[in-house]
Design a protein around this motif. Sequence first.
Motif, mmCIF file in Angstrom:
data_model
loop_
_atom_site.group_PDB
_atom_site.id
_atom_site.type_symbol
_atom_site.label_atom_id
_atom_site.label_comp_id
_atom_site.label_asym_id
_atom_site.label_seq_id
_atom_site.Cartn_x
_atom_site.Cartn_y
_atom_site.Cartn_z
ATOM 1 N N VAL A 57 0.869 -1.116 -0.131
ATOM 2 C CA VAL A 57 -0.026 0.042 0.078
ATOM 3 C C VAL A 57 0.802 1.100 -0.104
ATOM 4 C CG1 VAL A 57 -1.972 -1.164 1.067
ATOM 5 C CG2 VAL A 57 -0.289 0.040 2.597
ATOM 6 N N GLY A 58 2.154 1.131 0.318
ATOM 7 C CA GLY A 58 3.093 2.305 0.466
ATOM 8 C C GLY A 58 4.311 1.988 1.030
ATOM 9 N N PHE A 59 4.793 3.308 1.585
ATOM 10 C CA PHE A 59 6.149 2.945 2.298
ATOM 11 C C PHE A 59 6.209 4.174 3.290
ATOM 12 C CE2 PHE A 59 7.977 4.855 -1.300
ATOM 13 C CZ PHE A 59 8.602 5.951 -0.924
ATOM 14 N N GLU A 60 6.886 3.853 4.450
ATOM 15 C CA GLU A 60 7.360 5.273 5.519
ATOM 16 C C GLU A 60 8.759 5.295 5.241
ATOM 17 O OE1 GLU A 60 5.992 4.093 8.956
ATOM 18 O OE2 GLU A 60 3.828 4.240 8.235
ATOM 19 N N ILE A 61 9.414 6.458 5.142
ATOM 20 C CA ILE A 61 10.697 6.686 5.112
ATOM 21 C C ILE A 61 11.252 7.502 6.182
ATOM 22 C CG2 ILE A 61 10.207 8.832 3.603
ATOM 23 C CD1 ILE A 61 12.999 8.555 2.224
ATOM 24 N N SER A 62 12.444 7.080 6.835
ATOM 25 C CA SER A 62 13.152 7.813 7.940
ATOM 26 C C SER A 62 14.457 7.774 7.497
ATOM 27 C CB SER A 62 12.789 6.961 9.287
ATOM 28 O OG SER A 62 13.610 5.794 9.092
ATOM 29 N N PRO A 63 15.463 8.576 8.263
ATOM 30 C CA PRO A 63 16.674 8.707 7.810
ATOM 31 C C PRO A 63 17.461 7.550 7.663
ATOM 32 C CG PRO A 63 16.166 10.304 9.440
ATOM 33 C CD PRO A 63 14.945 9.224 9.444
ATOM 34 N N LEU A 64 17.220 6.547 8.349
ATOM 35 C CA LEU A 64 18.180 5.311 8.125
ATOM 36 C C LEU A 64 17.168 3.801 7.756
ATOM 37 C CD1 LEU A 64 20.370 5.519 11.506
ATOM 38 C CD2 LEU A 64 20.832 6.033 9.023
ATOM 39 N N ALA A 65 15.899 4.040 7.369
ATOM 40 C CA ALA A 65 15.458 2.901 7.120
ATOM 41 C C ALA A 65 14.181 3.157 6.001
ATOM 42 C CB ALA A 65 14.602 2.233 8.101
ATOM 43 N N CYS A 66 13.786 2.159 5.044
ATOM 44 C CA CYS A 66 12.696 2.339 4.342
ATOM 45 C C CYS A 66 11.692 1.014 4.785
ATOM 46 C CB CYS A 66 12.986 1.945 3.078
ATOM 47 S SG CYS A 66 14.094 3.254 2.109
ATOM 48 N N ILE A 67 10.542 1.534 5.089
ATOM 49 C CA ILE A 67 9.615 0.504 5.669
ATOM 50 C C ILE A 67 8.447 0.455 4.677
ATOM 51 C CG2 ILE A 67 7.968 0.340 7.870
ATOM 52 C CD1 ILE A 67 9.786 2.571 9.171
ATOM 53 N N CYS A 68 8.245 -0.768 4.063
ATOM 54 C CA CYS A 68 7.445 -1.275 3.239
ATOM 55 C C CYS A 68 6.127 -1.681 3.950
ATOM 56 C CB CYS A 68 7.837 -2.461 2.340
ATOM 57 S SG CYS A 68 9.529 -2.085 1.631
ATOM 58 N N LEU A 69 5.048 -1.179 3.405
ATOM 59 C CA LEU A 69 3.722 -1.413 4.178
ATOM 60 C C LEU A 69 2.802 -2.306 3.465
ATOM 61 C CD1 LEU A 69 2.861 2.318 5.025
ATOM 62 C CD2 LEU A 69 3.979 0.686 6.541
ATOM 63 N N PHE A 70 2.092 -3.104 4.117
ATOM 64 C CA PHE A 70 1.599 -4.129 3.330
ATOM 65 C C PHE A 70 0.194 -4.364 4.205
ATOM 66 C CE2 PHE A 70 5.767 -5.547 2.962
ATOM 67 C CZ PHE A 70 5.920 -5.969 1.669
ATOM 68 N N GLU A 71 -0.814 -4.781 3.513
ATOM 69 C CA GLU A 71 -2.274 -4.907 3.961
ATOM 70 C C GLU A 71 -2.520 -6.104 4.880
ATOM 71 O OE1 GLU A 71 -6.025 -4.006 1.662
ATOM 72 O OE2 GLU A 71 -4.760 -4.861 -0.054
ATOM 73 N N ASN A 72 -3.449 -6.085 5.641
ATOM 74 C CA ASN A 72 -3.324 -7.203 6.676
ATOM 75 C C ASN A 72 -3.421 -8.656 5.875
ATOM 76 O OD1 ASN A 72 -4.191 -8.229 9.396
ATOM 77 N ND2 ASN A 72 -6.354 -8.299 8.530
ATOM 78 N N ASP A 73 -2.801 -9.594 6.705
ATOM 79 C CA ASP A 73 -2.900 -10.974 6.309
ATOM 80 C C ASP A 73 -1.800 -11.102 5.081
ATOM 81 O OD1 ASP A 73 -4.728 -11.436 8.312
ATOM 82 O OD2 ASP A 73 -6.433 -11.223 6.751
ATOM 83 N N TYR A 74 -1.239 -10.076 4.721
ATOM 84 C CA TYR A 74 0.016 -10.681 3.817
ATOM 85 C C TYR A 74 1.224 -11.146 4.225
ATOM 86 C CZ TYR A 74 3.627 -10.167 0.363
ATOM 87 O OH TYR A 74 4.711 -10.589 -0.475
ATOM 88 N N LEU A 75 1.712 -10.395 5.328
ATOM 89 C CA LEU A 75 2.823 -10.818 6.101
ATOM 90 C C LEU A 75 2.391 -12.217 7.043
ATOM 91 C CD1 LEU A 75 4.858 -7.743 7.004
ATOM 92 C CD2 LEU A 75 5.159 -9.480 5.186
ATOM 93 N N SER A 76 3.251 -13.331 6.888
ATOM 94 C CA SER A 76 2.805 -14.395 7.861
ATOM 95 C C SER A 76 3.869 -14.688 8.869
ATOM 96 C CB SER A 76 2.331 -15.590 6.845
ATOM 97 O OG SER A 76 3.465 -15.846 5.768
ATOM 98 N N SER A 77 4.887 -13.991 8.655
ATOM 99 C CA SER A 77 6.053 -14.164 9.697
ATOM 100 C C SER A 77 6.738 -13.160 9.886
ATOM 101 C CB SER A 77 7.024 -15.188 8.850
ATOM 102 O OG SER A 77 8.244 -15.344 9.798
#
Length: 277
Positions: free
Chosen positions: A205-225
């Motif tokens: 669905v998108g991402f969040e950016i911080s000075p030291l990281a990219c945070i990839c965002l996923f819909e509920n139930d996609y990540l299983s671990s």
Amino acid sequence: VVSNNTIRDMKEDGVQLKSAVLSSIIGNSIINCEGGVLLEGGLDTKIVNNSVNGNYGGGLMITASDEILIAGNMLDSNKGPGISLCVEPSTYGPGGANNELIDNVINASTNAAQIHIGEGCVATVLKGNVAEDGEDNQLLIDNESPTTLISSDDVPNFAFTRVGPGHCQDSLSRLYDFATFELENTTLADCEVACGIYDKTDNLVGFEISPLACICLFENDYLSSEIPGTLGTCPSSANVCSITGTEGSGAVSSSLPVEEDQHCYKKANHVNTDKVT
């Protein structure tokens, strides 16, 4: 072939082609016309290295056309979309397929998106396009246009648009599950590359950016671990994954400004499948 002309101050489109096959519009300057270039019913045609500035009906307007290469054009201060595909009504019918937009630079389109892709477009490819506007309407994709977005290695392609500072939220103010990629001196292009490889799924669905990281965002139930490289769907190249339990789902709607140095970007063509009302 329409090439190396200076066309200005016309009360109609600077260049207008209909039913053009194996044609080329190359190296022209089109200034202060009713519109820049209008191509209707075209096939296997190139629109390359043109300068299209200050036109009243938009820059490059392509409709009901297939296999069109639009590359290396400079568009500035057009009053309408910089580049539009499958948007303008046409007697040739709706849609268009297998068109490519590559390395175009679009600035300051007035009251419109820099690139506007209509609902009828199929298999559009975008790569390395650059816009400088400061507005949040750089890329507009109508409804469920089946468009392919391809990022270059070092240039943002506007597959993502900025929402605001902090964490991304869905329409019910829920946070998303995420995968974290730690980087040095993180840039927008870094995050688009890191997260854009998941653009082929309907779950990013998108991402969040911080000075030291990219945070990839996923819909509920996609990540299983939450452990990278296991049998679950946490990417092996991630540093860590997190299943938040807040059930964030559908398109990003807003941001929660809790961290000043973190910013939320939404996937421009994400189809909101959230069924909760």
